[in-house]
Design a protein around this motif. Structure first.
Motif, PDB file in Angstrom:
ATOM      1  N   THR A 150      19.044  -4.646  37.115  1.00  0.00           N
ATOM      2  CA  THR A 150      17.836  -4.140  37.778  1.00  0.00           C
ATOM      3  C   THR A 150      18.195  -3.796  39.221  1.00  0.00           C
ATOM      4  O   THR A 150      19.330  -4.016  39.671  1.00  0.00           O
ATOM      5  CB  THR A 150      16.720  -5.205  37.756  1.00  0.00           C
ATOM      6  OG1 THR A 150      17.269  -6.449  38.174  1.00  0.00           O
ATOM      7  CG2 THR A 150      16.117  -5.344  36.383  1.00  0.00           C
ATOM      8  N   SER A 155      13.188  -4.664  40.317  1.00  0.00           N
ATOM      9  CA  SER A 155      12.400  -3.702  39.545  1.00  0.00           C
ATOM     10  C   SER A 155      13.348  -2.974  38.583  1.00  0.00           C
ATOM     11  O   SER A 155      14.571  -3.007  38.763  1.00  0.00           O
ATOM     12  CB  SER A 155      11.686  -2.719  40.472  1.00  0.00           C
ATOM     13  OG  SER A 155      12.636  -1.986  41.202  1.00  0.00           O
ATOM     14  N   THR A 176       7.259  -8.649  31.728  1.00  0.00           N
ATOM     15  CA  THR A 176       6.530  -8.500  32.973  1.00  0.00           C
ATOM     16  C   THR A 176       5.172  -9.165  32.859  1.00  0.00           C
ATOM     17  O   THR A 176       4.504  -8.935  31.846  1.00  0.00           O
ATOM     18  CB  THR A 176       6.411  -6.996  33.359  1.00  0.00           C
ATOM     19  OG1 THR A 176       5.499  -6.839  34.460  1.00  0.00           O
ATOM     20  CG2 THR A 176       5.912  -6.123  32.239  1.00  0.00           C
ATOM     21  N   VAL A 183       8.638 -10.782  39.098  1.00  0.00           N
ATOM     22  CA  VAL A 183       8.289  -9.393  39.427  1.00  0.00           C
ATOM     23  C   VAL A 183       7.378  -8.809  38.331  1.00  0.00           C
ATOM     24  O   VAL A 183       7.568  -9.066  37.151  1.00  0.00           O
ATOM     25  CB  VAL A 183       9.580  -8.544  39.566  1.00  0.00           C
ATOM     26  CG1 VAL A 183       9.295  -7.055  39.504  1.00  0.00           C
ATOM     27  CG2 VAL A 183      10.286  -8.900  40.866  1.00  0.00           C
ATOM     28  N   TYR A 185       6.343  -5.217  36.778  1.00  0.00           N
ATOM     29  CA  TYR A 185       6.781  -3.821  36.774  1.00  0.00           C
ATOM     30  C   TYR A 185       5.587  -2.916  37.064  1.00  0.00           C
ATOM     31  O   TYR A 185       4.520  -3.071  36.456  1.00  0.00           O
ATOM     32  CB  TYR A 185       7.412  -3.441  35.425  1.00  0.00           C
ATOM     33  CG  TYR A 185       8.655  -4.254  35.076  1.00  0.00           C
ATOM     34  CD1 TYR A 185       9.520  -4.708  36.074  1.00  0.00           C
ATOM     35  CD2 TYR A 185       8.968  -4.559  33.764  1.00  0.00           C
ATOM     36  CE1 TYR A 185      10.646  -5.447  35.766  1.00  0.00           C
ATOM     37  CE2 TYR A 185      10.105  -5.295  33.439  1.00  0.00           C
ATOM     38  CZ  TYR A 185      10.931  -5.745  34.446  1.00  0.00           C
ATOM     39  OH  TYR A 185      12.049  -6.472  34.139  1.00  0.00           O
ATOM     40  N   SER A 186       5.785  -1.970  37.984  1.00  0.00           N
ATOM     41  CA  SER A 186       4.675  -1.105  38.392  1.00  0.00           C
ATOM     42  C   SER A 186       4.383  -0.061  37.313  1.00  0.00           C
ATOM     43  O   SER A 186       5.258   0.278  36.485  1.00  0.00           O
ATOM     44  CB  SER A 186       5.030  -0.386  39.697  1.00  0.00           C
ATOM     45  OG  SER A 186       6.044   0.556  39.441  1.00  0.00           O
ATOM     46  N   VAL A 189       6.891   2.882  37.515  1.00  0.00           N
ATOM     47  CA  VAL A 189       8.216   2.702  36.912  1.00  0.00           C
ATOM     48  C   VAL A 189       8.098   2.731  35.378  1.00  0.00           C
ATOM     49  O   VAL A 189       8.968   3.271  34.680  1.00  0.00           O
ATOM     50  CB  VAL A 189       8.898   1.417  37.466  1.00  0.00           C
ATOM     51  CG1 VAL A 189       8.594   0.194  36.643  1.00  0.00           C
ATOM     52  CG2 VAL A 189      10.396   1.571  37.571  1.00  0.00           C
TER      53      VAL A 189
END
Ligand SMILES: Cc1ncc(COP(=O)(O)O)c(C=O)c1O
Length: 395
Positions: A150, A155, A176, A183, A185-186, A189
């Motif tokens: 990563t 990320s 996630t 973290v 993940y957005s 992404v």
């Protein structure tokens, strides 16, 4: 030799988490329970919500006819439909009861899905750092692990994922909020990843491992992966959300947008049986169907996260606050995380080395300990830091 060579080798590589946990038992006997601060195991500290326990008691008391017998391998239709209904509401994707298989925890769900998808030699992409048991789940079913690093902030590195895809890639495992990094993940992404998966010349399943989805901090929301990624299978459980890890209740849900979704659902019905699970625990399926809105009080985990992160930062550690899950992935003040774990152990603190998750230079601290343990452990963290030569402890 009775034990298979392959299992013997796996045992030797296997879980640092268990190894450290067992070391903790030895140290507690030697130095006294109150002098050991054990941050190794992610066993939820909070009791199940009262509504969940009340539903469990009521159903046990009712003892409905047939409630202890076999059932369809994928589970009670009511439990499967309740899961599907929640997924439709949360993701906007048309999950049905047929998309869902009730399973023996999330680990069971992952094994059922992988057995149904993988052929010998099929490749499974796993972003690092990762939950260590994934590699064994993959090899259980003849698959081959392909690790991908990563980014610096943990990320997803979508370009690295893209370049690791081969004609044999069948699955990418996503987790996630992430264990161990915390973290989330957005959505951006995940959209980039969706574009890569859609451009692949064969279907690749995103196996979304979501047991920590409801454990998020500072009002964060974990994007609904199934809303973004078409070829997705969700695996999750009530182990963390309801503090029910020992009851072994979870599910997998196959997105109807995945090519061959119906066939995969039938295959998972079969693999659930032949892996020996047969079906998920009966009474907990019924509880899950009747108490879906319940959740443990996440504020407790947030308080502990803030106490631990604040305390460590004050001492001089470089701390990055987790956005979700209940672990802190802490950068070690020296590059050798194993050496630092030994140093902490000398001070009575037990932590899992980052190497066990595929990323050296870090340790994982679980926030499932009582608040008081966190407060009392901070001087021990300070002593460990003070023992390093001055140039090493400059973080
Ligand atoms: C990332 C991750 N996936 C899966 C599991 C397995 O969950 P379960 O106990 O519901 O099988 C765990 C358990 O700690 C986990 O941390």
């Amino acid at each position: 030799m009775t034990v298979a060579n392959v299992i013997q080798q796996q045992l030797e590589r296997s879980s640092w988490i268990r190894r450290m946990f067992e070391e903790g038992i030895r140290l507690k006997a030697e130095r006294g329970e109150e002098n050991i601060f054990d941050f190794t195991l992610g066993n939820p500290s909070e009791d199940p919500p009262p509504g969940v326990l009340a539903t469990f008691r009521r159903l046990a008391e009712a003892n409905a006819p047939g409630s202890h017998g076999y059932m369809p391998n994928s589970g009670y239709p009511a439990a499967r439909e309740a899961v599907a209904r929640n997924l439709r509401r949360d993701t906007g994707v048309e999950f049905t009861g047929h998309s869902v298989v009730m399973t023996v925890g999330c680990a069971g769900a992952m094994n059922v899905a992988l057995k149904a998808i993988l052929d010998p030699g099929s490749e499974v992409i796993i972003p690092k750092p990762f939950f260590p048991d994934y590699q064994f789940y993959v090899t259980n079913h003849g698959g081959q692990v392909v690790f991908v690093e990563t980014r610096e902030d943990f990320s997803l590195d979508v370009a690295a994922i893209e370049s690791s895809i081969t004609p044999r890639t069948r699955v990418i495992i996503l987790n996630t909020p992430n264990n161990p990094t915390g973290v989330i993940y957005s959505a951006a992404v995940l959209r980039d990843l969706e574009s890569v998966l859609q451009h692949a010349d064969h279907p690749i399943v995103a196996l979304s491992d979501e047991p920590y989805k409801s454990i998020v901090y500072d009002g964060a929301k974990c994007p609904e992966l199934a809303s973004i990624i078409s070829n997705c299978v969700i695996t999750t459980s009530w182990s963390k959300k309801w503090g029910l890890a020992g009851e072994r209740i979870g599910y997998l849900a196959i997105s109807p947008r995945l090519p061959g979704a119906d066939a995969l659902s039938n295959a998972c019905n079969f693999t659930n049986r032949v892996l020996g699970f047969i079906n998920a625990p009966a009474i907990w399926q019924l509880v899950s169907a009747e108490a879906p809105g319940e959740s443990t009080d996440m504020a407790v985990y947030q308080e502990k996260r803030d106490l631990m992160c604040g305390g460590l930062a004050k001492i001089g550690y470089e701390v990055s606050k987790p956005q979700g899950a209940f672990y802190i992935f802490l950068k070690t003040p020296i590059p050798d995380d194993l050496e630092f774990v030994r140093l902490l152990q000398g001070e009575g603190v037990l932590a899992v080395p980052g190497k066990g998750f595929g990323r050296g230079g870090y340790i994982r601290l679980s926030l499932t300990v009582p608040k008081d343990t966190i407060a009392r452990s901070l001087p021990a963290f300070a002593r460990a830091l003070a023992k390093l030569p001055a140039q090493c402890s400059e973080l």
